[in-house]
Design a protein around this motif. Structure first.
Motif, PDB file in Angstrom:
ATOM      1  N   THR A  65      -2.458  11.679 -13.749  1.00  0.00           N
ATOM      2  CA  THR A  65      -3.550  12.647 -13.799  1.00  0.00           C
ATOM      3  C   THR A  65      -4.103  12.854 -12.396  1.00  0.00           C
ATOM      4  O   THR A  65      -4.262  11.897 -11.635  1.00  0.00           O
ATOM      5  N   LYS A  66      -4.399  14.094 -12.054  1.00  0.00           N
ATOM      6  CA  LYS A  66      -4.972  14.409 -10.749  1.00  0.00           C
ATOM      7  C   LYS A  66      -6.438  13.993 -10.715  1.00  0.00           C
ATOM      8  O   LYS A  66      -7.163  14.113 -11.707  1.00  0.00           O
ATOM      9  N   ILE A  67      -6.892  13.540  -9.564  1.00  0.00           N
ATOM     10  CA  ILE A  67      -8.256  13.031  -9.422  1.00  0.00           C
ATOM     11  C   ILE A  67      -9.308  14.114  -9.665  1.00  0.00           C
ATOM     12  O   ILE A  67     -10.425  13.810 -10.077  1.00  0.00           O
ATOM     13  N   VAL A  68      -8.946  15.378  -9.468  1.00  0.00           N
ATOM     14  CA  VAL A  68      -9.914  16.459  -9.674  1.00  0.00           C
ATOM     15  C   VAL A  68     -10.403  16.520 -11.125  1.00  0.00           C
ATOM     16  O   VAL A  68     -11.490  17.028 -11.382  1.00  0.00           O
ATOM     17  N   LYS A  69      -9.647  15.990 -12.053  1.00  0.00           N
ATOM     18  CA  LYS A  69     -10.047  15.972 -13.463  1.00  0.00           C
ATOM     19  C   LYS A  69     -11.318  15.136 -13.661  1.00  0.00           C
ATOM     20  O   LYS A  69     -12.052  15.323 -14.621  1.00  0.00           O
ATOM     21  N   ILE A  72       0.843  -1.188   0.000  1.00  0.00           N
ATOM     22  CA  ILE A  72       0.000   0.000   0.000  1.00  0.00           C
ATOM     23  C   ILE A  72       0.882   1.243   0.000  1.00  0.00           C
ATOM     24  O   ILE A  72       1.660   1.467   0.922  1.00  0.00           O
ATOM     25  N   LYS A  73       0.745   2.045  -1.091  1.00  0.00           N
ATOM     26  CA  LYS A  73       1.478   3.300  -1.234  1.00  0.00           C
ATOM     27  C   LYS A  73       0.519   4.338  -1.808  1.00  0.00           C
ATOM     28  O   LYS A  73      -0.516   3.991  -2.368  1.00  0.00           O
ATOM     29  N   GLU A  74       0.873   5.606  -1.670  1.00  0.00           N
ATOM     30  CA  GLU A  74      -0.004   6.658  -2.184  1.00  0.00           C
ATOM     31  C   GLU A  74      -0.213   6.552  -3.682  1.00  0.00           C
ATOM     32  O   GLU A  74      -1.312   6.791  -4.176  1.00  0.00           O
ATOM     33  N   ASP A  75       0.821   6.191  -4.428  1.00  0.00           N
ATOM     34  CA  ASP A  75       0.694   6.188  -5.882  1.00  0.00           C
ATOM     35  C   ASP A  75      -0.124   5.026  -6.423  1.00  0.00           C
ATOM     36  O   ASP A  75      -0.541   5.052  -7.570  1.00  0.00           O
ATOM     37  N   ASN A  76      -0.372   3.997  -5.624  1.00  0.00           N
ATOM     38  CA  ASN A  76      -1.195   2.887  -6.126  1.00  0.00           C
ATOM     39  C   ASN A  76      -2.537   2.762  -5.395  1.00  0.00           C
ATOM     40  O   ASN A  76      -3.202   1.745  -5.486  1.00  0.00           O
ATOM     41  N   THR A  77      -2.920   3.812  -4.684  1.00  0.00           N
ATOM     42  CA  THR A  77      -4.196   3.780  -3.958  1.00  0.00           C
ATOM     43  C   THR A  77      -5.114   4.950  -4.315  1.00  0.00           C
ATOM     44  O   THR A  77      -6.059   5.234  -3.589  1.00  0.00           O
ATOM     45  N   ALA A  78      -4.856   5.614  -5.429  1.00  0.00           N
ATOM     46  CA  ALA A  78      -5.642   6.799  -5.790  1.00  0.00           C
ATOM     47  C   ALA A  78      -7.129   6.466  -5.920  1.00  0.00           C
ATOM     48  O   ALA A  78      -7.984   7.209  -5.425  1.00  0.00           O
ATOM     49  N   ILE A  79      -7.446   5.358  -6.561  1.00  0.00           N
ATOM     50  CA  ILE A  79      -8.855   5.002  -6.741  1.00  0.00           C
ATOM     51  C   ILE A  79      -9.480   4.605  -5.412  1.00  0.00           C
ATOM     52  O   ILE A  79     -10.576   5.052  -5.073  1.00  0.00           O
TER      53      ILE A  79
END
Length: 112
Positions: free
Chosen positions: A60-64, A17-24
């Motif tokens: 890509t940022k999630i705000v998109k 678990i890392k920030e870059d693989n938990t965005a969803i």
């Protein structure tokens, strides 16, 4: 929740678990915490598409992916402060209590 159904999500990742693989996963959790039902459904539909996952993985940022009517400010504040501990807790619950293997999926039903 609605008159007909309730939905909850538990994360049971198979990788570290890392920030870059938990965005969803973090996006889904944050949406549940900050959005009303109609916005939640629309955003989750958009967030769970394959092309969205690829785009987020590419940086890509999630705000998109926000939809019209979402409370974007509240979402962003919560998303940016939501730590990885909650996902680790979900993983531990899935594996220790539900006896799932890492990455294994399940549907749990509890009627009203």
């Amino acid at each position: 929740t609605s008159r007909h159904t309730r939905l909850g999500i538990l994360n049971n990742p198979s990788s570290k678990i890392k920030e870059d693989n938990t965005a969803i996963a973090r996006g889904i959790l944050t949406a549940f915490l900050t959005q009303n039902n109609s916005n939640l459904r629309g955003f989750l539909s958009k967030l769970t598409k394959e092309e969205t996952a690829k785009s987020l993985a590419a940086g890509t940022k999630i705000v998109k992916f926000f939809i019209q009517g979402m409370d974007g400010d509240t979402f962003e504040k919560k998303y940016n402060t939501l730590g990885l501990d909650i996902i680790k807790t979900h993983q531990m619950f899935c594996q220790e209590v539900l006896k799932l293997l890492p990455g294994q999926m399940a549907v749990i039903s509890n009627g009203r």
